[in-house]
Design a protein around this motif. Structure first.
Motif, PDB file in Angstrom:
ATOM      1  N   ASP A 174     -68.592 -56.268  55.468  1.00 34.90           N
ATOM      2  CA  ASP A 174     -69.546 -55.867  54.432  1.00 34.90           C
ATOM      3  C   ASP A 174     -70.784 -55.215  55.034  1.00 34.90           C
ATOM      4  O   ASP A 174     -71.369 -54.296  54.447  1.00 34.90           O
ATOM      5  CB  ASP A 174     -69.939 -57.069  53.567  1.00 34.90           C
ATOM      6  N   ASP A 180     -58.871 -57.159  43.705  1.00 33.62           N
ATOM      7  CA  ASP A 180     -59.343 -58.261  44.554  1.00 33.62           C
ATOM      8  C   ASP A 180     -60.382 -57.853  45.596  1.00 33.62           C
ATOM      9  O   ASP A 180     -61.008 -58.718  46.199  1.00 33.62           O
ATOM     10  CB  ASP A 180     -58.160 -58.906  45.290  1.00 33.62           C
ATOM     11  N   ASN A 221     -58.124 -65.071  44.675  1.00 34.99           N
ATOM     12  CA  ASN A 221     -58.392 -64.850  46.097  1.00 34.99           C
ATOM     13  C   ASN A 221     -59.352 -63.685  46.327  1.00 34.99           C
ATOM     14  O   ASN A 221     -59.485 -63.190  47.443  1.00 34.99           O
ATOM     15  CB  ASN A 221     -57.082 -64.554  46.833  1.00 34.99           C
ATOM     16  N   HIS A 276     -62.625 -61.001  46.617  1.00 32.84           N
ATOM     17  CA  HIS A 276     -63.925 -60.889  47.268  1.00 32.84           C
ATOM     18  C   HIS A 276     -65.004 -61.361  46.281  1.00 32.84           C
ATOM     19  O   HIS A 276     -64.890 -61.139  45.067  1.00 32.84           O
ATOM     20  CB  HIS A 276     -64.153 -59.418  47.636  1.00 32.84           C
ATOM     21  N   PRO A 277     -66.073 -62.004  46.763  1.00 26.83           N
ATOM     22  CA  PRO A 277     -67.123 -62.511  45.858  1.00 26.83           C
ATOM     23  C   PRO A 277     -67.693 -61.446  44.923  1.00 26.83           C
ATOM     24  O   PRO A 277     -67.981 -61.745  43.749  1.00 26.83           O
ATOM     25  CB  PRO A 277     -68.191 -63.032  46.828  1.00 26.83           C
ATOM     26  N   ASP A 278     -67.861 -60.214  45.388  1.00 33.32           N
ATOM     27  CA  ASP A 278     -68.398 -59.160  44.519  1.00 33.32           C
ATOM     28  C   ASP A 278     -67.446 -58.849  43.376  1.00 33.32           C
ATOM     29  O   ASP A 278     -67.869 -58.512  42.266  1.00 33.32           O
ATOM     30  CB  ASP A 278     -68.657 -57.886  45.324  1.00 33.32           C
ATOM     31  N   LEU A 283     -65.250 -61.048  42.068  1.00 33.27           N
ATOM     32  CA  LEU A 283     -65.310 -62.202  41.159  1.00 33.27           C
ATOM     33  C   LEU A 283     -66.511 -62.083  40.225  1.00 33.27           C
ATOM     34  O   LEU A 283     -66.434 -62.434  39.042  1.00 33.27           O
ATOM     35  CB  LEU A 283     -65.394 -63.505  41.958  1.00 33.27           C
ATOM     36  N   ALA A 284     -67.619 -61.560  40.745  1.00 35.98           N
ATOM     37  CA  ALA A 284     -68.827 -61.439  39.936  1.00 35.98           C
ATOM     38  C   ALA A 284     -68.735 -60.285  38.934  1.00 35.98           C
ATOM     39  O   ALA A 284     -69.329 -60.353  37.859  1.00 35.98           O
ATOM     40  CB  ALA A 284     -70.036 -61.227  40.847  1.00 35.98           C
ATOM     41  N   ARG A 307     -60.929 -64.001  35.138  1.00 38.28           N
ATOM     42  CA  ARG A 307     -60.377 -64.404  36.420  1.00 38.28           C
ATOM     43  C   ARG A 307     -58.997 -64.993  36.199  1.00 38.28           C
ATOM     44  O   ARG A 307     -58.765 -65.719  35.228  1.00 38.28           O
ATOM     45  CB  ARG A 307     -61.276 -65.444  37.088  1.00 38.28           C
TER      46      ARG A 307
END
Length: 281
Positions: free
Chosen positions: A173, A230, A249, A251-253, A255-256, A261
Motif C-alpha cells: 500500500d 477483494d 478475505n 482488503h480493508p479498503d 471492506l469499507a 459483505r
C-alpha cells in the motif's frame, strides 16, 4: 456476511460483475462446482455475468467454459474487452500510451529506486532482467522498460495494455501511495497482488470505466449491477455498481467501500449471493 433481511440487493439485477482471483476463484485457482452452477443459473434467469479481472486475456482459460451467452470478459483492469467464445478475440482495447509509460517508469525509478518493470502487450508480456520471474512466456523479450516501450517493428508496436512495477522492499500500500503521488496525474495506478506489484493503465482506464461502457451499450444502469471484489483494483467498480460485495478475505479498503459483505472466496461467497438473488426472483 449480510443477512437476507438487510441485504442491499436490488429487486431485479440485470448484470453481475465479478473479479476472479481472490473473489470467484478459490485460492488454488479453480471455479467450484457450486459457483459453476450459480453462474449458469444466473444466465438462465436472464442476468448477464461479466468476468472483470486484472488478468490478461491469455490467462482466461480457467473460466473460458463458464462464460455463457455474450462470451465477453473485461481483462487487464479494463484495458481490454475480449470475446472468449472467439478464442480471446479483442473487442475493445484502451491502451497505455508508450510515451506516457516511459514517463511513469522514469518517475517511479526516481521516487522508488530498485523498482523493476514488465510490459504487457495485447500479444504477451515482456520484462526487465531483474523483474521477478512468473509464468514466463517463451517468447518474452528481456530488456529495459525503456527499450521494451520503444516500438522498433510492427510486432513490438502492439498496444500496451498494462505496465507492471515491482519493488522488493516497499510495503504494497505504501508503494501504491508513493506511485500515485509521483505519476497519478499521467496514468491509472492500482494493485491486486499481496506483494508490492503495481498495475498501471491509461489515465481513466479501470474496471469500472470499461464496465460502464459495456453496460451503456446494453442499456444497463449502474443501479442494475451487482459487483464482487477483494482488492484495490476493484474499488472503482464496487463504488460504481449500485450494489457491491466485498469478499470476507478482502482488503480493508474494499471492506469499507462495498455496500455488502459475503463470505470468502474459498467459501464460494459469490455463489452464496447469486443463490440469494435467484431465490428472490
Amino acid at each position: 456476511m449480510t443477512s437476507p433481511d438487510d441485504s442491499p440487493l436490488p429487486a431485479r439485477p440485470r448484470l453481475i460483475a465479478t473479479d476472479l482471483d481472490g473473489t470467484l476463484l478459490h485460492d488454488d485457482r479453480f471455479v467450484s462446482d457450486r459457483t459453476v452452477a450459480a453462474l449458469a443459473a444466473a444466465e438462465k434467469a436472464g442476468i448477464e455475468v461479466f468476468f472483470v479481472t486484472g488478468r490478461p486475456a491469455r490467462w482466461m482459460d480457467v473460466v473460458r467454459d463458464h462464460v455463457h451467452g455474450h462470451g465477453l470478459a473485461i481483462c487487464a483492469n479494463g484495458a481490454a474487452v475480449v470475446d472468449l467464445h472467439a478464442g480471446g478475440h479483442l473487442v475493445k482495447v484502451r491502451p497505455l500510451d508508450r510515451e506516457v509509460a516511459v514517463d511513469v517508469v522514469r518517475a517511479l525509478r526516481d521516487v522508488a529506486p530498485g523498482t523493476t518493470f514488465a510490459v504487457e502487450l495485447t500479444t504477451g508480456i515482456h520484462y526487465e532482467p531483474a523483474y521477478p520471474p512468473f509464468q514466463q512466456d517463451p517468447g518474452a523479450t528481456v530488456a529495459t522498460a525503456e527499450k521494451l516501450l520503444r516500438a522498433t517493428d510492427e510486432a513490438s508496436a502492439d498496444p500496451v495494455v498494462k505496465l507492471l512495477a515491482h519493488h522488493p522492499d516497499l510495503p504494497p500500500d505504501g508503494f501504491l501511495t508513493l506511485a500515485r503521488t509521483a505519476a497519478g496525474d499521467r496514468a491509472s495506478i492500482t494493485r491486486s497482488s499481496p506483494t508490492a506489484l503495481l498495475e498501471i493503465s491509461g489515465l481513466g482506464v479501470s474496471k469500472a470505466s470499461t464496465l460502464a461502457l459495456c453496460c451503456a451499450e446494453r442499456g444497463i444502469s449502474s443501479d442494475e449491477v451487482v459487483a464482487f471484489g477483494d482488492m484495490p483494483n476493484d474499488l472503482e467498480m464496487l463504488t460504481w455498481a449500485g450494489t457491491s460485495y466485498a469478499m470476507g478475505n478482502a482488503h480493508p479498503d474494499v471492506l469499507a467501500a462495498a455496500s455488502g459483505r459475503t463470505v470468502t472466496n474459498n467459501e464460494d461467497g459469490v455463489a452464496v449471493v447469486i443463490e440469494e438473488i435467484l431465490a428472490r426472483l
